[in-house]
Design a protein around this motif. Structure first.
Motif, PDB file in Angstrom:
ATOM      1  N   CYS A 415     -10.546  64.315 -27.008  1.00  0.00           N
ATOM      2  CA  CYS A 415     -11.051  63.501 -28.123  1.00  0.00           C
ATOM      3  C   CYS A 415     -11.547  62.136 -27.661  1.00  0.00           C
ATOM      4  CB  CYS A 415      -9.954  63.309 -29.174  1.00  0.00           C
ATOM      5  SG  CYS A 415      -9.664  64.779 -30.153  1.00  0.00           S
ATOM      6  N   ASN A 416     -10.804  61.504 -26.772  1.00  0.00           N
ATOM      7  CA  ASN A 416     -11.215  60.178 -26.331  1.00  0.00           C
ATOM      8  C   ASN A 416     -12.538  60.227 -25.574  1.00  0.00           C
ATOM      9  OD1 ASN A 416      -9.505  61.431 -24.173  1.00  0.00           O
ATOM     10  ND2 ASN A 416     -10.138  59.611 -23.039  1.00  0.00           N
ATOM     11  N   GLU A 417     -12.799  61.345 -24.891  1.00  0.00           N
ATOM     12  CA  GLU A 417     -14.071  61.491 -24.185  1.00  0.00           C
ATOM     13  C   GLU A 417     -15.223  61.673 -25.167  1.00  0.00           C
ATOM     14  OE1 GLU A 417     -13.197  63.600 -20.004  1.00  0.00           O
ATOM     15  OE2 GLU A 417     -12.379  64.720 -21.707  1.00  0.00           O
ATOM     16  N   ILE A 418     -14.956  62.367 -26.269  1.00  0.00           N
ATOM     17  CA  ILE A 418     -15.986  62.512 -27.309  1.00  0.00           C
ATOM     18  C   ILE A 418     -16.359  61.146 -27.875  1.00  0.00           C
ATOM     19  CG2 ILE A 418     -16.376  63.316 -29.688  1.00  0.00           C
ATOM     20  CD1 ILE A 418     -16.828  65.512 -27.771  1.00  0.00           C
ATOM     21  N   THR A 419     -15.363  60.321 -28.103  1.00  0.00           N
ATOM     22  CA  THR A 419     -15.642  58.995 -28.683  1.00  0.00           C
ATOM     23  C   THR A 419     -16.408  58.097 -27.713  1.00  0.00           C
ATOM     24  OG1 THR A 419     -13.532  58.028 -27.934  1.00  0.00           O
ATOM     25  CG2 THR A 419     -13.539  59.124 -30.082  1.00  0.00           C
ATOM     26  N   GLU A 420     -16.344  58.414 -26.422  1.00  0.00           N
ATOM     27  CA  GLU A 420     -17.039  57.612 -25.420  1.00  0.00           C
ATOM     28  C   GLU A 420     -18.388  58.210 -25.012  1.00  0.00           C
ATOM     29  OE1 GLU A 420     -14.129  57.688 -22.366  1.00  0.00           O
ATOM     30  OE2 GLU A 420     -12.709  56.391 -23.442  1.00  0.00           O
ATOM     31  N   MET A 421     -18.717  59.396 -25.544  1.00  0.00           N
ATOM     32  CA  MET A 421     -19.969  60.063 -25.183  1.00  0.00           C
ATOM     33  C   MET A 421     -21.176  59.352 -25.766  1.00  0.00           C
ATOM     34  SD  MET A 421     -19.181  64.159 -25.458  1.00  0.00           S
ATOM     35  CE  MET A 421     -20.945  64.485 -25.550  1.00  0.00           C
ATOM     36  N   GLU A 422     -22.296  59.566 -25.133  1.00  0.00           N
ATOM     37  CA  GLU A 422     -23.552  59.008 -25.613  1.00  0.00           C
ATOM     38  C   GLU A 422     -24.272  60.049 -26.471  1.00  0.00           C
ATOM     39  OE1 GLU A 422     -27.752  57.188 -23.843  1.00  0.00           O
ATOM     40  OE2 GLU A 422     -26.030  57.482 -22.521  1.00  0.00           O
ATOM     41  N   ASP A 434     -21.987  59.525 -34.570  1.00  0.00           N
ATOM     42  CA  ASP A 434     -22.038  60.954 -34.847  1.00  0.00           C
ATOM     43  C   ASP A 434     -20.790  61.415 -35.612  1.00  0.00           C
ATOM     44  OD1 ASP A 434     -23.692  63.485 -33.811  1.00  0.00           O
ATOM     45  OD2 ASP A 434     -21.556  64.014 -33.865  1.00  0.00           O
ATOM     46  N   PRO A 435     -20.946  62.372 -36.546  1.00  0.00           N
ATOM     47  CA  PRO A 435     -19.794  62.887 -37.288  1.00  0.00           C
ATOM     48  C   PRO A 435     -18.682  63.437 -36.391  1.00  0.00           C
ATOM     49  CG  PRO A 435     -21.820  63.575 -38.355  1.00  0.00           C
ATOM     50  CD  PRO A 435     -22.222  62.907 -37.079  1.00  0.00           C
ATOM     51  N   ALA A 436     -19.044  64.015 -35.239  1.00  0.00           N
ATOM     52  CA  ALA A 436     -18.027  64.512 -34.313  1.00  0.00           C
ATOM     53  C   ALA A 436     -17.189  63.371 -33.748  1.00  0.00           C
ATOM     54  CB  ALA A 436     -18.677  65.299 -33.185  1.00  0.00           C
ATOM     55  N   VAL A 437     -17.827  62.234 -33.512  1.00  0.00           N
ATOM     56  CA  VAL A 437     -17.100  61.052 -33.035  1.00  0.00           C
ATOM     57  C   VAL A 437     -16.115  60.583 -34.101  1.00  0.00           C
ATOM     58  CG1 VAL A 437     -17.331  58.631 -32.369  1.00  0.00           C
ATOM     59  CG2 VAL A 437     -18.930  60.341 -31.472  1.00  0.00           C
ATOM     60  N   MET A 438     -16.558  60.572 -35.350  1.00  0.00           N
ATOM     61  CA  MET A 438     -15.673  60.158 -36.442  1.00  0.00           C
ATOM     62  C   MET A 438     -14.455  61.078 -36.543  1.00  0.00           C
ATOM     63  SD  MET A 438     -18.413  59.352 -39.457  1.00  0.00           S
ATOM     64  CE  MET A 438     -19.857  58.338 -39.185  1.00  0.00           C
ATOM     65  N   ALA A 439     -14.682  62.383 -36.398  1.00  0.00           N
ATOM     66  CA  ALA A 439     -13.574  63.330 -36.465  1.00  0.00           C
ATOM     67  C   ALA A 439     -12.636  63.157 -35.279  1.00  0.00           C
ATOM     68  CB  ALA A 439     -14.115  64.759 -36.511  1.00  0.00           C
ATOM     69  N   ALA A 440     -13.202  62.903 -34.109  1.00  0.00           N
ATOM     70  CA  ALA A 440     -12.376  62.679 -32.921  1.00  0.00           C
ATOM     71  C   ALA A 440     -11.544  61.407 -33.061  1.00  0.00           C
ATOM     72  CB  ALA A 440     -13.262  62.608 -31.678  1.00  0.00           C
ATOM     73  N   GLU A 441     -12.134  60.371 -33.624  1.00  0.00           N
ATOM     74  CA  GLU A 441     -11.392  59.134 -33.859  1.00  0.00           C
ATOM     75  C   GLU A 441     -10.241  59.354 -34.834  1.00  0.00           C
ATOM     76  OE1 GLU A 441     -14.979  55.843 -33.145  1.00  0.00           O
ATOM     77  OE2 GLU A 441     -14.585  56.623 -35.169  1.00  0.00           O
TER      78      GLU A 441
END
Length: 449
Positions: A415-422, A434-441
């Protein structure tokens, strides 16, 4: 070298086409019980519902096309025997001649079993009445489409993707539709109950009746279906569609002496069966889940194509392996796109895997941009933050987002890698976060609490 392929679905034709690409000398013969080849059964609901004008449009290539490329397609033929000790098959032509001649014998050097699956027909009274249909082939679809022209009330048994797509399509052409499911939710294999409810509410808003927790009891009628009974509920129905899943067609593989597992034909990562010169691909084989490692089925065209490519490379003397599956799926039901990959929250629990869930309710585009639509995202994560599953529902851009998460799961991204992705951004096509970042957060908050 002579290679015989039994089955002209996605797996069988992929083997034939790719093998021809790698070798001009190999003799390739494909047997099929149908008169049409190279079409997607997944498109059938969209022809019935009128989104696609005709069944001819979903046929990509003809047997003659393959013939020009050195692949012999024997249509309307049934392989009845496989004698692996003698490297031969026996088949008959089924072009309407009931007094079929004696079986025809053909030798092979290598055999590919791509027999796919057969529709499961609930063993209930009335399942053989006129007006009761399975849905697997173009022929099935054509019969349904013709029958629907004079139908007013339809009952679809089974709330998987095909059943729901059919339900919406028939409703759109003016038929009163009820979809029934013996389990307590729609799309039970792909979605958790909370996400499935969103799909159910959408369909009900479109006028499709959904009946859950009730199995088909019987179909009533004199020669022709007049009523469907699920549980204690009776419904008038002049059209009944049994969309109750498929079972692997394993009889020929069993006859050939191939090992059969709990799910289907056993193959190794090269798509080889236990018989040295016999391969198997597609819906008839069992595979391994990429997360749990357990045996499972993956009855999807994308899986069959990947397996076909692997088998073709190995037949041609190259080296290729088929990886365990994550079972990425996507469906378009009316305006709604529904996608999922990996484990659901429910399946994780069933496998004894503790998880946390991250959710987001966002938009597909910048909130001020015309046409932006709601998007619901759910991530299933292990206690170390590794993403194990994802479910997405929206009216656009679902498939590409599910594919992104499939890659993330395959690479064991956390999850933390998703939040740091570009992630890319432009107002007409995405949000800045991105919605995936919000869900990962959201998942990270729970992991850290």
């Amino acid at each position: 070298m002579r290679v015989v392929v039994i089955g002209s679905g996605a797996g069988g034709l992929t083997v034939a086409s790719n093998l021809r690409k790698y070798s001009k000398e190999v003799e390739i013969t494909v047997f099929t019980m149908e008169d049409k080849v190279a079409y997607s059964p997944c498109a059938i609901p969209y022809v019935i519902g009128g989104d696609i004008d005709s069944f001819e449009e979903i046929v990509m290539h003809t047997p003659e096309y393959y013939g020009k490329h050195g692949i012999n397609i024997v249509t309307e033929s049934e392989v009845l025997e496989v004698a692996s000790s003698q490297n031969l098959i026996k088949y008959r032509l089924i072009n309407g001649d009931e007094s079929a001649p004696e079986l025809i014998t053909l030798k092979y050097d290598y055999l590919v079993i791509a027999t796919g699956g057969y529709p499961f027909i609930p063993p209930v009274e009335g399942n053989d009445l006129e007006g009761v249909f399975k849905v697997r082939t173009i022929e099935d679809g054509a019969k349904i489409k013709e029958w629907s022209k004079t139908s007013s009330k339809a009952v679809i048994v089974g709330a998987g993707a095909i059943g729901l797509e059919l339900g919406y399509g028939l409703k759109q052409i003016g038929i009163e539709v009820s979809v029934t499911e013996m389990l307590p939710q729609v799309l039970p294999r792909s979605l958790d109950p909370d996400m499935a409810l969103k799909v159910q509410e959408y369909l009900e808003g479109q006028g499709v009746r959904i009946i859950l927790n009730n199995a088909l009891t019987k179909i009533v009628g004199v020669d022709v279906a007049e009523e469907a009974v699920v549980g204690d509920i009776k419904m008038d129905a002049d059209l009944v569609i049994l969309s109750t899943g498929v079972r692997p067609s394993i009889e020929l593989a069993k006859q050939a002496g191939c090992n059969i597992g709990d799910m289907g034909v056993v193959v190794n990562e090269r798509m080889e069966t236990s018989v040295s010169n016999i391969y198997a691909v597609g819906d008839c084989v069992e595979v391994h889940d990429g997360i749990t490692g357990q045996k499972t089925l993956s009855p999807f065209g994308t899986t069959a194509v990947r397996q076909g490519k692997v088998a073709a490379k190995n037949l041609a003397g190259k080296d290729a392996v088929f990886r365990p599956v994550l079972n990425s799926v996507v469906s378009k039901i009316g305006e709604l796109e529904v996608g999922a990959v990996g484990l659901t929250e429910e399946s994780a629990k069933m496998n004894g895997i503790e998880v946390v869930v991250g959710k987001s309710q966002a938009l597909t585009r910048a909130r001020y941009y015309p046409g932006c639509k709601p998007i619901d995202t759910k991530l299933i994560c292990g206690l170390d933050g590794t993403i194990l599953g994802c479910q997405i529902i929206a009216k656009e851009t679902v498939a590409e987002r599910v594919d992104t998460m499939a890659m993330a799961i395959a690479k064991q991204v956390k999850c933390n890698e998703i939040t740091e992705m570009e992630f890319s951004y432009a107002p007409p096509v995405s949000m800045v976060v991105d919605p995936a970042v919000m869900a990962a957060e959201d998942a990270l908050k729970k992991l850290s609490s």
